[in-house]
Design a protein around this motif. Structure first.
Motif, PDB file in Angstrom:
ATOM      1  N   ALA A  37       5.177  37.604  18.441  1.00 51.92           N
ATOM      2  CA  ALA A  37       5.658  36.972  16.934  1.00 51.92           C
ATOM      3  C   ALA A  37       4.881  38.228  16.654  1.00 51.92           C
ATOM      4  O   ALA A  37       3.899  38.285  17.209  1.00 51.92           O
ATOM      5  CB  ALA A  37       5.221  36.072  16.600  1.00 51.92           C
ATOM      6  N   ARG A  49       8.530  38.384   9.273  1.00 46.34           N
ATOM      7  CA  ARG A  49       9.366  37.221  10.987  1.00 46.34           C
ATOM      8  C   ARG A  49      10.093  37.972  11.238  1.00 46.34           C
ATOM      9  O   ARG A  49      11.317  38.371  11.445  1.00 46.34           O
ATOM     10  CB  ARG A  49      10.333  36.048  10.079  1.00 46.34           C
ATOM     11  CG  ARG A  49       8.946  35.027   9.098  1.00 46.34           C
ATOM     12  CD  ARG A  49      10.643  33.916   8.060  1.00 46.34           C
ATOM     13  NE  ARG A  49      10.756  33.412   9.022  1.00 46.34           N
ATOM     14  CZ  ARG A  49       9.906  32.507   9.499  1.00 46.34           C
ATOM     15  NH1 ARG A  49       8.666  32.241   8.402  1.00 46.34           N
ATOM     16  NH2 ARG A  49      10.107  31.230  10.189  1.00 46.34           N
ATOM     17  N   MET A  59      10.186  38.809  15.722  1.00 40.25           N
ATOM     18  CA  MET A  59       9.362  38.809  17.483  1.00 40.25           C
ATOM     19  C   MET A  59      10.139  39.513  17.903  1.00 40.25           C
ATOM     20  O   MET A  59      11.357  39.501  17.880  1.00 40.25           O
ATOM     21  CB  MET A  59       9.771  37.588  17.190  1.00 40.25           C
ATOM     22  CG  MET A  59      11.042  36.682  16.916  1.00 40.25           C
ATOM     23  SD  MET A  59      11.086  34.707  16.936  1.00 40.25           S
ATOM     24  CE  MET A  59      12.659  33.996  18.073  1.00 40.25           C
ATOM     25  N   GLU A  86       8.441  31.489  19.501  1.00 40.49           N
ATOM     26  CA  GLU A  86       7.678  32.495  19.087  1.00 40.49           C
ATOM     27  C   GLU A  86       8.588  32.209  17.506  1.00 40.49           C
ATOM     28  O   GLU A  86       7.581  32.702  16.387  1.00 40.49           O
ATOM     29  CB  GLU A  86       8.847  33.660  19.136  1.00 40.49           C
ATOM     30  CG  GLU A  86       8.672  34.094  20.780  1.00 40.49           C
ATOM     31  CD  GLU A  86       7.411  34.368  21.403  1.00 40.49           C
ATOM     32  OE1 GLU A  86       6.203  34.540  20.732  1.00 40.49           O
ATOM     33  OE2 GLU A  86       7.053  34.263  22.373  1.00 40.49           O
ATOM     34  N   HIS A 132       5.897  29.932  15.938  1.00 38.04           N
ATOM     35  CA  HIS A 132       4.822  31.173  15.566  1.00 38.04           C
ATOM     36  C   HIS A 132       5.100  31.915  14.164  1.00 38.04           C
ATOM     37  O   HIS A 132       3.647  31.521  13.301  1.00 38.04           O
ATOM     38  CB  HIS A 132       4.541  32.728  16.656  1.00 38.04           C
ATOM     39  CG  HIS A 132       3.655  32.123  17.735  1.00 38.04           C
ATOM     40  ND1 HIS A 132       1.917  32.169  18.160  1.00 38.04           N
ATOM     41  CD2 HIS A 132       3.587  32.484  19.032  1.00 38.04           C
ATOM     42  CE1 HIS A 132       1.914  31.368  19.242  1.00 38.04           C
ATOM     43  NE2 HIS A 132       3.056  32.338  19.764  1.00 38.04           N
ATOM     44  N   LEU A 133       5.855  31.843  14.304  1.00 38.01           N
ATOM     45  CA  LEU A 133       6.466  32.454  12.242  1.00 38.01           C
ATOM     46  C   LEU A 133       6.535  31.686  11.329  1.00 38.01           C
ATOM     47  O   LEU A 133       5.750  31.963  10.509  1.00 38.01           O
ATOM     48  CB  LEU A 133       7.777  32.733  12.143  1.00 38.01           C
ATOM     49  CG  LEU A 133       8.517  34.487  13.114  1.00 38.01           C
ATOM     50  CD1 LEU A 133       9.143  34.846  13.246  1.00 38.01           C
ATOM     51  CD2 LEU A 133       6.847  35.328  13.270  1.00 38.01           C
TER      52      LEU A 133
END
Ligand code: NI
Length: 191
Positions: free
Chosen positions: A63, A72, A74, A149, A152-153
């Motif tokens: 990400a 945003r 990934m 992922e 992660h964002l």
């Protein structure tokens, strides 16, 4: 820049420089990434650099948050041959069903693998590298990877699903590993 020029630039560029990956517990990993307003050449080249970085690591997902870019974006490749890169820009989970436990790891927490429970089947909407919106269904490893992922964002890490005790042990091991020079040949292990 047109898509054609972009495609040309992409194919004629032999080497893309690798990006530095942030390690847990870096505070930057806790940031909430911004929505990408325009999928332009800058975003496409970020995608290319992220793919190179992911393959070199090696990993199956990365990400933008992990390379300290808070947008945003990934990339994922869960194929055996590492020949099926997938790009997700502004990804959104539309539906999630079932439950599955899988062992997860993370390029930001190298050497640590723990079992996490997540929805087994998801439908996701996103935009690809060329700016085209798409929707897809995913299960198995791909479903896990997409959810990991997206977390992660949103500033979330897979260790957040573990008990505070276990997470603290992992954090201490990571801090020591970073203090000792973050040697890739001597990774922290599960506590
Ligand atoms: Ni990760």
């Amino acid at each position: 820049m047109s898509l054609l020029e972009l495609a040309f630039e992409h194919s004629s560029e032999p080497v893309v420089s690798l990006l530095d990956i942030l390690y847990y517990p870096d505070a930057q990993l806790r940031r909430n990434a911004a929505v990408v307003e325009n999928v332009d050449g800058t975003v496409a080249s970020l995608v290319d650099q992220m793919l190179e970085t992911m393959y070199a690591a090696p990993g199956i997902g990365l990400a933008a948050t992990q390379v300290n870019v808070h947008q945003r974006v990934m990339v994922i490749d869960v194929s055996e041959e590492n020949d099926t890169p997938q790009t997700f820009i502004n990804p959104e989970i539309l539906t999630a069903e079932g439950e599955e436990e899988m062992q997860e790891g993370c390029l930001s927490i190298p050497g640590v693998y723990e079992t996490v429970k997540r929805p087994a089947l998801i439908r996701v909407a996103a935009i690809d590298r060329e700016g085209n919106p798409f929707e897809m269904d995913a299960d198995g490893l791909l479903a896990v990877c997409i959810q990991h992922e997206i977390d992660h964002l949103n500033g979330k890490l897979f260790v957040d699903y573990l008990s505070p005790l276990k997470r603290n042990r992992i954090r201490k091991r990571m801090e020591k590993w970073i203090r000792d020079g973050a040697n890739p040949d001597d990774l922290p292990e599960r506590p």
